[in-house]
Scaffold this motif. Structure first.
Motif, PDB file in Angstrom:
ATOM      1  N   LEU A  90      45.866  32.888  41.334  1.00  0.00           N
ATOM      2  CA  LEU A  90      45.258  33.175  40.089  1.00  0.00           C
ATOM      3  C   LEU A  90      46.258  31.810  39.640  1.00  0.00           C
ATOM      4  N   VAL A  91      44.775  30.752  39.143  1.00  0.00           N
ATOM      5  CA  VAL A  91      44.805  29.166  38.757  1.00  0.00           C
ATOM      6  C   VAL A  91      44.610  30.493  36.611  1.00  0.00           C
ATOM      7  N   ARG A  92      45.840  30.082  36.340  1.00  0.00           N
ATOM      8  CA  ARG A  92      45.908  30.960  34.908  1.00  0.00           C
ATOM      9  C   ARG A  92      45.088  29.665  33.951  1.00  0.00           C
ATOM     10  N   VAL A  93      45.531  28.127  34.180  1.00  0.00           N
ATOM     11  CA  VAL A  93      45.198  27.468  33.393  1.00  0.00           C
ATOM     12  C   VAL A  93      44.908  26.997  34.185  1.00  0.00           C
ATOM     13  N   ALA A  94      43.599  25.246  34.294  1.00  0.00           N
ATOM     14  CA  ALA A  94      43.721  23.788  34.677  1.00  0.00           C
ATOM     15  C   ALA A  94      42.541  23.300  33.056  1.00  0.00           C
ATOM     16  N   PRO A  95      43.472  22.899  32.516  1.00  0.00           N
ATOM     17  CA  PRO A  95      43.313  22.806  31.105  1.00  0.00           C
ATOM     18  C   PRO A  95      41.738  21.515  31.069  1.00  0.00           C
TER      19      PRO A  95
END
Length: 352
Positions: free
Chosen positions: A145-150
């Protein structure tokens, strides 16, 4: 035993493997037969005899067996490559396009189509894709799961599930990792000689992978390496993360061509902090930094010399990445191959 074959400078014989592993010749012969039948190794005719005795056939990894599919999604491009068991790149496709407006689902669908092309071409070349690994510029959980890729604008994206919507990828094992981590692992495999180094991936965002004694350091939650958000100028430019003065606001890919001296200074400040904290002896600049290496080097080294406490005792080695801009997708593909090498029995069960 597969590692013995893979790591041998010359093609070892069955007898040589028995001597190296301590296994009986009968056991080695049976295992070799299984590995040959499973498409993992091949037996070559012996070299012409130069002395007394019968020459032995040599064993080597096959280039026609399982292969790894390496995928990368970054802010301004999508990429896919296929690497065979020997480490040779057999397919490589890169498409440049800004992914920020597209959204996660559309970007991953486009990457899926790219991956399907690479897989079909590899299978037409006689390879069997054992799995895929995806490199992304963000924080990734163990389950992919990609939690965050700003810099992509992603949050809580199930990347494997999205890729499995592509028919050619359905059922294929897919793992996900941070792009700098995979790039560092790729560099570790091809460069050799540096068991401990910091790999810095320069894209629009900036990530880092830390290799310690040949192993990737991930941190407690697997989220280490966010060097792009190290503060270099506390009252500086606002960053997408919400802070001010982050490294990527001065040395990201989009800023390199506008002010190279400032980018080099910012990189040197951030890297000096890492060296002072962790005592890493080698720094490898990859991604977009690799082609700019000669222009950035003097400015970075000036900051390292000025700011690293031990610079006069043990200067830090700064070098460009061997794999250049392909490091992340190459490292992704290699992670699949490495899994096959580490557990060939699991591959043989799947293949059977």
């Amino acid at each position: 035993m597969l590692h013995t074959v893979a790591n041998s400078a010359n093609r070892p014989s069955r007898a040589a493997i028995a001597a190296a592993t301590g296994l009986t010749r009968a056991t080695v012969s049976a295992l070799v037969d299984d590995l040959i039948a499973g498409g993992l190794i091949t037996e070559h005719d012996p070299a012409p005899r130069t002395g007394a005795g019968r020459p032995a056939a040599g064993l080597a990894l096959t280039s026609a067996g399982p292969a790894g599919l390496g995928l990368e999604i970054n802010v301004d491009y999508l990429a896919a490559c296929v690497v065979d068991l020997t480490g040779e790149v057999r397919q490589r496709i890169v498409e440049h396009a800004d992914q920020r407006p597209a959204g996660a689902a559309a970007s991953l669908a486009a990457l899926g189509r790219l991956a399907a092309r690479a897989r079909l071409a590899a299978e037409a070349d006689g390879l069997t894709v054992a799995g895929a690994a995806l490199a992304v510029p963000g924080l990734v959980t163990e389950g992919g799961l990609v939690r965050v890729a700003p810099n992509l604008g992603w949050q809580d994206v199930d990347a494997p599930a999205e890729l499995h919507h592509t028919p050619e990828l359905a059922g294929l094992p897919i793992t996900v990792d941070n792009e700098a981590n995979l790039a560092a692992l790729g560099e570790l495999r091809v460069a050799g000689g540096d068991p401990t180094f910091l790999y810095v991936s320069g894209e629009i965002g900036i990530g880092a992978g830390l290799i310690l004694d040949g192993d990737l350091y991930r941190g407690v939650r697997g989220w280490s390496g966010e060097i792009g958000h190290v503060t270099v100028f506390p009252d500086g430019r606002p960053c997408r993360c919400g802070a001010n003065g982050c490294l990527e606001q001065y040395a990201g890919q989009e800023l390199l061509t506008t002010d190279e001296p400032l980018a080099a200074q910012a990189l040197g400040i951030a890297l000096a902090a890492v060296v002072n904290l962790l005592d890493v002896p080698v720094i490898v600049l990859g991604g977009a930094y690799a082609p700019y290496f000669t222009r950035l080097r003097d400015g970075i080294e000036a900051e390292l010399s000025r700011r690293v406490l031990t610079a006069g005792l043990a200067p830090v080695t700064l070098r460009a990445a061997t794999l250049g801009t392909d490091a992340a997708m190459r490292g992704a593909a290699d992670s699949v191959i490495r899994a096959v090498r580490d557990d060939p029995a699991a591959w043989l069960r799947r293949a059977g």
